[in-house]
Write a protein that holds these residues in place. Sequence first.
Motif, PDB file in Angstrom:
ATOM      1  N   ALA A   1       0.853  -1.187   0.000  1.00 27.66           N
ATOM      2  CA  ALA A   1       0.000   0.000   0.000  1.00 27.66           C
ATOM      3  C   ALA A   1       0.884   1.230   0.000  1.00 27.66           C
ATOM      4  CB  ALA A   1      -0.922   0.005   1.222  1.00 27.66           C
ATOM      5  N   THR A   2       0.435   2.256  -0.685  1.00 22.92           N
ATOM      6  CA  THR A   2       1.239   3.477  -0.795  1.00 22.92           C
ATOM      7  C   THR A   2       0.354   4.695  -0.614  1.00 22.92           C
ATOM      8  OG1 THR A   2       0.936   3.574  -3.199  1.00 22.92           O
ATOM      9  CG2 THR A   2       2.914   2.443  -2.382  1.00 22.92           C
ATOM     10  N   THR A   3       0.984   5.772  -0.196  1.00 21.86           N
ATOM     11  CA  THR A   3       0.365   7.090  -0.289  1.00 21.86           C
ATOM     12  C   THR A   3       1.226   7.926  -1.224  1.00 21.86           C
ATOM     13  OG1 THR A   3      -0.456   9.019   0.937  1.00 21.86           O
ATOM     14  CG2 THR A   3       1.568   7.999   1.752  1.00 21.86           C
TER      15      THR A   3
ATOM     16  N   ALA B   1       6.055   9.264  -3.274  1.00 14.92           N
ATOM     17  CA  ALA B   1       5.261   8.152  -2.755  1.00 14.92           C
ATOM     18  C   ALA B   1       5.999   7.500  -1.600  1.00 14.92           C
ATOM     19  CB  ALA B   1       4.979   7.131  -3.848  1.00 14.92           C
ATOM     20  N   ALA B   2       5.233   6.934  -0.696  1.00 18.11           N
ATOM     21  CA  ALA B   2       5.801   6.201   0.437  1.00 18.11           C
ATOM     22  C   ALA B   2       4.965   4.951   0.665  1.00 18.11           C
ATOM     23  CB  ALA B   2       5.817   7.062   1.693  1.00 18.11           C
ATOM     24  N   GLN B   3       5.636   3.867   1.014  1.00 15.37           N
ATOM     25  CA  GLN B   3       4.929   2.642   1.364  1.00 15.37           C
ATOM     26  C   GLN B   3       4.332   2.763   2.761  1.00 15.37           C
ATOM     27  OE1 GLN B   3       7.999  -0.402   0.565  1.00 15.37           O
ATOM     28  NE2 GLN B   3       6.472  -1.407  -0.701  1.00 15.37           N
ATOM     29  N   LEU B   4       3.183   2.128   2.943  1.00 17.13           N
ATOM     30  CA  LEU B   4       2.517   2.095   4.229  1.00 17.13           C
ATOM     31  C   LEU B   4       2.646   0.703   4.843  1.00 17.13           C
ATOM     32  CD1 LEU B   4      -0.800   3.897   3.192  1.00 17.13           C
ATOM     33  CD2 LEU B   4       1.216   4.917   4.271  1.00 17.13           C
ATOM     34  N   ARG B   5       2.752   0.666   6.151  1.00 13.99           N
ATOM     35  CA  ARG B   5       2.791  -0.624   6.841  1.00 13.99           C
ATOM     36  C   ARG B   5       1.389  -1.229   6.835  1.00 13.99           C
ATOM     37  NH1 ARG B   5       2.868  -2.259  12.281  1.00 13.99           N
ATOM     38  NH2 ARG B   5       2.594  -0.107  12.976  1.00 13.99           N
ATOM     39  N   LEU B   6       1.309  -2.541   6.613  1.00 17.84           N
ATOM     40  CA  LEU B   6       0.022  -3.217   6.541  1.00 17.84           C
ATOM     41  C   LEU B   6      -0.071  -4.323   7.578  1.00 17.84           C
ATOM     42  CD1 LEU B   6      -0.499  -3.525   2.674  1.00 17.84           C
ATOM     43  CD2 LEU B   6      -1.563  -1.892   4.236  1.00 17.84           C
ATOM     44  N   HIS B   7      -1.248  -4.498   8.106  1.00 21.11           N
ATOM     45  CA  HIS B   7      -1.525  -5.587   9.031  1.00 21.11           C
ATOM     46  C   HIS B   7      -1.391  -6.916   8.294  1.00 21.11           C
ATOM     47  CE1 HIS B   7      -3.734  -8.105  11.900  1.00 21.11           C
ATOM     48  NE2 HIS B   7      -3.621  -7.115  12.780  1.00 21.11           N
ATOM     49  N   ALA B   8      -0.796  -7.909   8.943  1.00 18.22           N
ATOM     50  CA  ALA B   8      -0.543  -9.198   8.286  1.00 18.22           C
ATOM     51  C   ALA B   8      -1.826  -9.909   7.879  1.00 18.22           C
ATOM     52  CB  ALA B   8       0.276 -10.099   9.216  1.00 18.22           C
ATOM     53  N   ASP B   9      -2.952  -9.565   8.507  1.00 18.74           N
ATOM     54  CA  ASP B   9      -4.218 -10.247   8.227  1.00 18.74           C
ATOM     55  C   ASP B   9      -5.063  -9.529   7.183  1.00 18.74           C
ATOM     56  OD1 ASP B   9      -5.825 -12.475   8.733  1.00 18.74           O
ATOM     57  OD2 ASP B   9      -7.069 -11.413  10.180  1.00 18.74           O
ATOM     58  N   LEU B  10      -4.574  -8.402   6.644  1.00 21.45           N
ATOM     59  CA  LEU B  10      -5.375  -7.629   5.691  1.00 21.45           C
ATOM     60  C   LEU B  10      -5.535  -8.393   4.382  1.00 21.45           C
ATOM     61  CD1 LEU B  10      -6.786  -4.857   5.307  1.00 21.45           C
ATOM     62  CD2 LEU B  10      -4.685  -4.092   4.192  1.00 21.45           C
ATOM     63  N   GLN B  11      -6.762  -8.423   3.857  1.00 17.21           N
ATOM     64  CA  GLN B  11      -7.059  -9.147   2.625  1.00 17.21           C
ATOM     65  C   GLN B  11      -8.007  -8.325   1.752  1.00 17.21           C
ATOM     66  OE1 GLN B  11      -6.095 -12.261   1.289  1.00 17.21           O
ATOM     67  NE2 GLN B  11      -7.207 -11.448  -0.468  1.00 17.21           N
ATOM     68  N   PRO B  12      -7.662  -8.104   0.489  1.00 21.70           N
ATOM     69  CA  PRO B  12      -8.609  -7.468  -0.438  1.00 21.70           C
ATOM     70  C   PRO B  12      -9.411  -8.503  -1.222  1.00 21.70           C
ATOM     71  CG  PRO B  12      -6.422  -7.518  -1.419  1.00 21.70           C
ATOM     72  CD  PRO B  12      -6.321  -8.225  -0.091  1.00 21.70           C
ATOM     73  N   THR B  13     -10.638  -8.157  -1.541  1.00 18.09           N
ATOM     74  CA  THR B  13     -11.439  -8.908  -2.502  1.00 18.09           C
ATOM     75  C   THR B  13     -11.973  -7.926  -3.525  1.00 18.09           C
ATOM     76  OG1 THR B  13     -12.084 -10.692  -0.994  1.00 18.09           O
ATOM     77  CG2 THR B  13     -13.547 -10.263  -2.849  1.00 18.09           C
ATOM     78  N   VAL B  14     -11.886  -8.280  -4.799  1.00 15.35           N
ATOM     79  CA  VAL B  14     -12.404  -7.407  -5.854  1.00 15.35           C
ATOM     80  C   VAL B  14     -13.570  -8.097  -6.547  1.00 15.35           C
ATOM     81  CG1 VAL B  14     -10.306  -6.082  -6.262  1.00 15.35           C
ATOM     82  CG2 VAL B  14     -10.608  -8.250  -7.429  1.00 15.35           C
ATOM     83  N   ILE B  15     -14.550  -7.288  -6.918  1.00 14.50           N
ATOM     84  CA  ILE B  15     -15.748  -7.775  -7.606  1.00 14.50           C
ATOM     85  C   ILE B  15     -15.820  -6.997  -8.909  1.00 14.50           C
ATOM     86  CG2 ILE B  15     -18.198  -8.273  -7.347  1.00 14.50           C
ATOM     87  CD1 ILE B  15     -17.765  -7.519  -4.311  1.00 14.50           C
TER      88      ILE B  15
END
Length: 314
Positions: free
Chosen positions: A149-151, A162-176
Amino acid sequence: MRIVADAVKVTVPATSANLGPGFDALGLALDWHDELTVYALGNSDVTVDIDGEGADEVPRDASHLVAATIRRALDHVGASQTGLRLVARNTIPHGRGLGSSAAAVVAGLFAARGFISDPEALSDDVILNLATQIEGHPDNAAPAILGGATTAWMTAHDQPCAAQLRLHADLQPTVIVPTTRLSTHRARGVLPPAVAHANAAFNVGRSALLVHAMAENPDLLFDATEDKLHQEFRSGVMPRSWELIRALRRRGLAAVVSGAGPTVLVLHTKNATHVVSDHITEALEEITEGHSDQWLVRSPHIDYTGARVERITP
């Protein structure tokens, strides 16, 4: 600058921008890739072979976005132009809000990096700058380059960063992903030229909360993905997507428009994937009246690497 490679292979991820409140700033790279092999030719010809998305739609000559971007990058570093043969395997859907054009631009810039004698002449910062010049804004290019993830933002001198953001290990995306398409130009064209101060303040708070939720506390994702700047204004050009978002949010899911749409993105935790899947099925049945097969549901991992290039032996 010399061209020192005969062929390079590039892999670049799909991306989802905005993530709700982070309009033109936040982005996420997905483990869903286009792959491109580029051969330097001893003549001035440019040929393009495409398998997959866009195979019957995009040009097969020097006007192809990847080829044009490679040539622009070679000019930027003072390298001699060369003929090109592009062989692309495209899996990122076009016109769906998953960063397909940014992926093409970044792929071309990374291909040029692989060809030249001094790859650092096309550093990540330089590539972000060139990609922003071509794309107009850096929100998709940043995660495609850096991964995760970036801002992204523009400096006072109109330089993209741009900078990378720290992400929670359990984060999951789903796309429809729907079968229908929507151009970014059209989706941006329905946005108002000004917004209320209260709505701007609302989104500032939600964007800050979203950064925290993605890194530390995914339980806050639902509140953190609320938006008052762009999504509802776009509802008229993507009515089914907006209807789906509302149906998903009624079920407690952190659903947003992916990029300029019409794909819908849901952010959730990995251990909630089965529950989320059931809610998505219910919501699709609710809004499609038995035509949910017109939507592709996919839960890719987050791509933490970003675009990659390697020199190969043809």
